[in-house]
Design an enzyme around this catalytic site. Structure first.
Site, PDB file in Angstrom:
ATOM      1  N   GLU A  91       0.830  -1.202   0.000  1.00 19.78           N
ATOM      2  CA  GLU A  91       0.000   0.000   0.000  1.00 19.78           C
ATOM      3  C   GLU A  91       0.867   1.254   0.000  1.00 19.78           C
ATOM      4  OE1 GLU A  91      -4.241  -0.999   1.942  1.00 19.78           O
ATOM      5  OE2 GLU A  91      -2.648  -0.816   3.427  1.00 19.78           O
ATOM      6  N   CYS A 332      -0.527   6.246   9.849  1.00 21.67           N
ATOM      7  CA  CYS A 332       0.662   5.527  10.316  1.00 21.67           C
ATOM      8  C   CYS A 332       0.283   4.223  10.987  1.00 21.67           C
ATOM      9  CB  CYS A 332       1.416   6.346  11.349  1.00 21.67           C
ATOM     10  SG  CYS A 332       2.052   7.858  10.717  1.00 21.67           S
TER      11      CYS A 332
END
Ligand code: SAH
Length: 352
Positions: A91, A332
């Site tokens: 990703e 994150c």
């Protein structure tokens, strides 16, 4: 098949000579690959047909194929699931900031570092990525959004310093003036702290920003949440950071994910002040993003602000990371290397 997108210009010249083509053809090819981000040799219109045919027989032009694109409803952040030719997926995230467009890329498919709060490491390391696969995450996003990309963060899945040679080649190619020419000052590489490789990286004199994922200020606490701390102590890391700063002149930044009741006390802040001062680091605070496999909770907003103020009153420069893409698991620690079971099976982008 030769991975020609991982070659620098000199290597490409050697390759082109090996195909009995003239040297200047390498420059043209390089421009197609790295400035125009073209993936189809047939479209490289200023190369003779015979050369293009040799390329289709000999070379693989690595391509990141978007199999899923999710767009955040709140901030327009886009998360891409890319597939490479062997079926492995990673990703990458596209973010728009006031200062320009930024792309967050993955450095490995999966990760073997085992940080307890991070989703990317749950299935371990699948394989290392190649330089071309790092570049292609950016090139494919550029092809999709059609806008200039000015900032790169190597903060997606994987540990960049665990894929060292690839990282070095990637930095050389992405900042090359004949390619996308992204300024090294706009590139951030984040590491969980492989101390000997921080030292190796310092020897390249890159002007990039190095971010160290610290997350705890004592070895004991750090070992609880980051297995890499069993191999390298905070003292060793601080020595490496100090040498890095001395050699490159580039200030390190510490990444510090605030986990409620775990690392967000005043005492933790005091420890962080001491370490930051030791290596003149800037601190980036990130309230931890919850992942469903673990029960870490994020520090509340008020406490985050108090923690930041405590750092500042201790003379440390601190920022709170602006969060983008949380609603699409694009923040994150939320990136994975395959489709989430809950994701719709239907593809948002048709397969070729
Ligand atoms: N392996 C590298 C880069 C990938 S992680 C590293 O460890 O730095 C990128 C950043 O996100 C790191 O600072 C990492 O510690 C942080 N991170 C991981 N999981 C997180 C989570 N659940 N919430 C907030 N930050 C997280």
């Amino acid at each position: 098949m030769v991975d020609i997108k991982s070659f620098n210009l000199t290597e490409l010249e050697d390759y082109v000579a090996g195909l009995s083509e003239q040297k200047y053809r390498a420059r043209q090819l390089y421009e197609w690959l790295h400035a125009k981000c073209e993936t189809d040799a047939e479209q490289m219109s200023n190369l003779p047909k015979s050369f293009r045919e040799k390329l289709s027989r000999n070379a693989e032009i690595v391509c990141a194929r978007p199999v899923e694109i999710q767009t955040s409803k709140t901030d327009g952040t886009k998360k891409y699931l890319f597939e490479f030719s062997d079926g492995e997926c990673v990703e990458s995230v596209f973010m728009r900031y006031k200062h320009g467009n930024s792309v967050c890329i993955s450095s490995q498919a999966g990760c073997r570092m085992g940080c307890k709060f991070c989703a990317s490491t749950l299935d371990g390391l699948k394989r290392n990525l190649t330089p071309s696969e790092l570049l292609e995450q950016i090139y494919a996003i550029k092809r999709d959004v059609g806008e200039r990309i000015s900032n790169i963060v190597v903060m997606g899945t994987g540990e960049p310093l665990d894929n060292f040679d690839t990282l070095i080649k990637f930095i050389e190619l992405i900042s090359d003036k004949n390619g996308l020419n992204i300024s090294q000052r706009n590139i951030t590489v984040s590491t969980c702290g492989i101390a000997p490789n921080i030292l190796r990286l310092s020897e390249y004199d890159f002007q990039i920003t190095l971010a160290l994922s610290l997350h705890a200020v004592t070895d004991e606490k750090r070992r609880e949440i980051m297995p890499v701390a069993l191999s390298y102590s905070i003292d060793e890391l601080m020595d490496a950071c100090k040498k890095y700063f001395k050699r490159t002149g580039r200030r390190i930044s510490f990444e510090y994910s605030l986990i409620a009741g775990k690392n967000d006390s005043d005492e933790d802040a005091e420890g962080l002040i001491r370490l930051s001062k030791r290596v003149s680091a800037h601190v980036n605070l990130i309230p931890v993003n919850p992942i469903k496999e673990r029960d870490y909770r994020r520090t509340g907003e008020k406490r985050v602000r108090a923690f930041k103020e405590k750092l500042e009153s201790g003379g440390v420069n601190a920022t709170i990371r602006r969060e983008l893409g949380t609603d699409i698991d694009g923040a994150c620690g939320q990136l994975r290397h395959r489709r989430n079971a809950e994701f719709p099976k239907q593809l948002t982008v048709p397969r070729k």
